[in-house]
Design a protein around this motif. Structure first.
Motif: not given
Length: 161
Positions: A99, A117-121, A129, A131, A150
């Motif tokens: 990621h 960190t997997k996610g969206i930022q 972040h 994904s 994402n």
């Protein structure tokens, strides 16, 4: 790893490569550099196929799938190198399972964007972040990155945002 067999089709004067990558290419990325080198994501490494058709490790370790920045041959590892593009004299690599967006410059591999960190930022690239970043293109000095997990295309501009 043995050198690939470059076969010449004499009737059509064409070359083709005969390299067995097994399952390593089912999700790996590739790109062609301005000097004629082709870069290929394989396992935990970025491979280079030179103009002489010799295949070698450019960065990482094909048999090690993990995350580490550092010297491109001795310390750095990738988890799943995907899309790649030449950028500012180096190579941007989407490291999907980590990621992160990685940067290979000279003999070093560093994290260009993402915290892992997997996610969206959104925001500054160092705090972003992702994904499963899957592919990347360079357009008008900005990186357009397919953030697969994402379901969106995200942009890193010249200011790192």
């Amino acid at each position: 790893m043995s050198a690939p067999a470059a076969l010449v089709d004499a009737a059509n004067d064409k070359r083709r490569l005969d390299i067995d990558f097994g399952d390593d290419l089912k999700e790996g990325g590739m790109c062609a550099a301005s000097d004629g080198t082709v870069f290929i994501g394989r396992g935990g490494a970025v491979m280079q196929l030179g103009r002489d058709l010799n295949l070698s490790v450019y960065a990482g370790k094909p048999s090690v799938s993990s995350y580490a920045d550092g010297h491109r041959l001795n310390e750095a590892t990738f988890c799943a190198p995907g899309g790649m593009v030449e950028y500012l004299g180096g190579l941007i690599v989407c490291d999907r399972q980590d990621h992160r967006i990685r940067f290979i410059e000279y003999n070093d591999v560093s994290t260009f964007a993402g915290t892992g960190t997997k996610g969206i930022q959104d925001g500054p690239k160092e705090q972003s972040h992702w994904s499963w970043p899957n592919d990347v293109v360079l357009f008008r000095n900005s990186l357009f990155i397919a953030d697969y997990g994402n379901n969106r295309v995200r942009v890193i501009d010249a200011h790192g945002m």
